[in-house]
Design a protein around this motif. Structure first.
Motif, PDB file in Angstrom:
ATOM      1  N   CYS A 271       0.858  -1.186   0.000  1.00 54.03           N
ATOM      2  CA  CYS A 271       0.000   0.000   0.000  1.00 54.03           C
ATOM      3  C   CYS A 271       0.896   1.239   0.000  1.00 54.03           C
ATOM      4  O   CYS A 271       1.762   1.376   0.870  1.00 54.03           O
ATOM      5  N   VAL A 272       0.682   2.105  -0.983  1.00 52.27           N
ATOM      6  CA  VAL A 272       1.450   3.338  -1.090  1.00 52.27           C
ATOM      7  C   VAL A 272       0.495   4.505  -0.892  1.00 52.27           C
ATOM      8  O   VAL A 272      -0.404   4.734  -1.705  1.00 52.27           O
ATOM      9  N   PHE A 273       0.690   5.236   0.192  1.00 52.45           N
ATOM     10  CA  PHE A 273      -0.209   6.338   0.547  1.00 52.45           C
ATOM     11  C   PHE A 273       0.392   7.645   0.035  1.00 52.45           C
ATOM     12  O   PHE A 273       1.038   8.389   0.768  1.00 52.45           O
ATOM     13  N   ALA A 274       0.175   7.909  -1.267  1.00 51.30           N
ATOM     14  CA  ALA A 274       0.754   9.092  -1.909  1.00 51.30           C
ATOM     15  C   ALA A 274      -0.224  10.252  -2.000  1.00 51.30           C
ATOM     16  O   ALA A 274       0.151  11.338  -2.445  1.00 51.30           O
ATOM     17  N   ALA A 275      -1.489  10.049  -1.618  1.00 48.99           N
ATOM     18  CA  ALA A 275      -2.492  11.115  -1.714  1.00 48.99           C
ATOM     19  C   ALA A 275      -2.208  12.232  -0.720  1.00 48.99           C
ATOM     20  O   ALA A 275      -1.685  12.004   0.375  1.00 48.99           O
ATOM     21  N   ALA A 276      -2.555  13.443  -1.117  1.00 45.52           N
ATOM     22  CA  ALA A 276      -2.489  14.598  -0.217  1.00 45.52           C
ATOM     23  C   ALA A 276      -3.879  14.759   0.400  1.00 45.52           C
ATOM     24  O   ALA A 276      -4.713  15.508  -0.109  1.00 45.52           O
ATOM     25  N   VAL A 277      -4.115  14.036   1.464  1.00 40.65           N
ATOM     26  CA  VAL A 277      -5.443  13.989   2.081  1.00 40.65           C
ATOM     27  C   VAL A 277      -5.621  15.186   3.012  1.00 40.65           C
ATOM     28  O   VAL A 277      -4.743  15.490   3.824  1.00 40.65           O
ATOM     29  N   ALA A 278      -6.743  15.857   2.906  1.00 44.28           N
ATOM     30  CA  ALA A 278      -7.029  16.998   3.785  1.00 44.28           C
ATOM     31  C   ALA A 278      -7.108  16.525   5.235  1.00 44.28           C
ATOM     32  O   ALA A 278      -7.784  15.537   5.538  1.00 44.28           O
ATOM     33  N   ASP A 279      -6.425  17.223   6.115  1.00 42.02           N
ATOM     34  CA  ASP A 279      -6.447  16.855   7.539  1.00 42.02           C
ATOM     35  C   ASP A 279      -7.773  17.215   8.195  1.00 42.02           C
ATOM     36  O   ASP A 279      -8.199  16.557   9.144  1.00 42.02           O
ATOM     37  N   TYR A 280      -8.416  18.264   7.666  1.00 42.40           N
ATOM     38  CA  TYR A 280      -9.653  18.744   8.296  1.00 42.40           C
ATOM     39  C   TYR A 280     -10.752  18.917   7.239  1.00 42.40           C
ATOM     40  O   TYR A 280     -10.471  19.070   6.045  1.00 42.40           O
TER      41      TYR A 280
END
Length: 401
Positions: A271-280
């Motif tokens: 699993c490669v977590f490359a997304a820029a996920v919004a913290d809020y």
């Protein structure tokens, strides 16, 4: 080394190094490859089609039209036939055409149509090779994801000595062999890659997001795909087009991304977590468009689910998790904290302070830090090459070994 069953489309352009193509063809054929030569007509001045046709055991192609009946050499079919398009030697002229999408002969048409990987072996005089225009074109080739075999150093046809010699046929053969030997090293592996930004709705027309383009994630997707993995991509909104072989799930919010990942996580090997996920995200989403009613608008934000952290707690012994960290200060310390907290096996760190790295662009410069303490740093490279470095580092994780 064996290249049995591999189909190599060999482009030969106008360079004194064209004589080496004869030796290269012999080596490729001896290794078991099927070789189809496509020459530019200018290359005829340096070596005859008869020589290359005899060695490759196939007619050499150089023109669109075969005869006066209208029978033609289909550049699309040629591009589909090949497992690898290798251009050796690559002249400055043809390099420029490739870089700018020019198409005035059969070879350039085949190049623009090719779906297979492309490997290039430039050959030219010292000053030509070092000229900014040539170096810019070579950089474009790398940014396109092509494999560029750097010219070797030695005596040149002009009498000068320096970098510009086409890589020797034996070395090119080794590069081709290395490419095919590693090209399927992730065969049988299921890989999940998150990529792009997320969008957190404020009202029906507005959202909170970030500058991520998904380009780094897409480079990783293509690298895994080329090396034999079964790829699952969960992507936030991007303008990128996914290869048809990828199992793609398009999402918008962090919650949607989490739910899509959670559904398939247990089945994944990597699993490669490359997304820029919004913290809020906004605590409440307005049902209608918010109208301008005052000089201020206050939003109450609440934490999003931490996808990597949550799935990291559920990680099984056989799984490998790879994280990303984009920092602006105390980069190494924050990355190592994230590495431990989220149960990553390795983390890829890049900094917005490095010129040419970050969002929206085609290059990156990273540090790759393993949970074991092993670490490495890259130069500023096309994201396609950074992706290959990441895949190579994944193979150094103890679980893999």
């Amino acid at each position: 080394m064996s290249l049995k069953g591999k189909r190599v489309l060999l482009g030969v352009t106008a360079s004194i190094a064209a004589y080496k193509s004869a030796f290269l063809i012999r080596l490729l054929v001896k290794a078991g490859a099927e070789v189809q030569v496509v020459m530019t007509t200018s290359a005829f001045d340096f070596i005859t089609p008869l020589t290359l046709a005899t060695l490759s055991k196939r007619p050499v192609l150089s023109k669109f039209q075969k005869d006066e009946t209208g029978t033609w050499n289909n550049h699309v079919d040629l591009g589909l036939w090949a497992d690898l398009m290798l251009v050796a030697p690559l002249s400055a002229n043809t390099l420029s055409k490739f870089a700018h999408g020019s198409c005035d002969n059969l070879l350039t048409a085949v190049y623009l149509s090719a779906r297979c990987p492309v490997m290039l072996a430039p050959a030219m005089d010292l000053d030509m090779y070092q000229h900014p225009a040539v170096q810019n074109s070579l950089a474009k080739m790398k940014a396109f994801g092509h494999i560029v075999l750097d010219a070797e150093t030695g005596e040149l046809a002009s009498g000068l000595s320096g970098q510009g010699r086409m890589m020797e046929p034996e070395h090119i053969l080794q590069a081709v062999s290395d490419y095919f030997s590693k090209s399927k090293d992730f065969a049988g592996k299921k890989v999940l890659i998150t990529m792009g930004p997320t969008q957190e709705a404020i009202d029906p027309v507005r959202f909170i997001s970030n500058h991520s383009s998904g380009k780094m994630g897409m480079a990783i997707v293509k690298a895994f795909l080329a090396r034999g993995a079964e790829v699952y991509a969960v992507s936030g909104p991007t303008k990128l087009t996914f290869p048809k072989e990828v199992n793609t799930t398009q999402v918008k919010s962090a919650q949607e991304m989490f739910e899509a990942c959670q559904t398939i996580h247990a089945q994944m090997d990597i699993c490669v977590f490359a997304a820029a996920v919004a913290d809020y995200k906004p605590a409440e989403v307005a049902p209608q468009k918010i109208k301008k009613s005052s000089s201020k608008l206050e939003l109450t934000l609440t934490k999003n689910v931490d996808i990597a952290l949550t799935l990291g707690k559920a990680k099984s012994a056989h799984q490998i998790h790879v994280g990303f960290a984009l920092e602006t200060e105390n980069e190494s310390r924050f990355a190592k904290q994230k590495l431990t907290k989220k149960n990553f096996d390795l983390i890829v760190l890049n900094s917005l302070r490095d010129e040419g790295a970050g969002f929206q662009i085609d290059t990156n410069k990273v540090s790759i830090i393993h949970a074991s303490g092993l670490s490495s740093e890259s130069e500023l490279l096309p994201k396609s090459q950074i992706a290959e470095l990441i895949l190579d580092e994944i193979k150094n994780v103890p679980v893999w070994i």
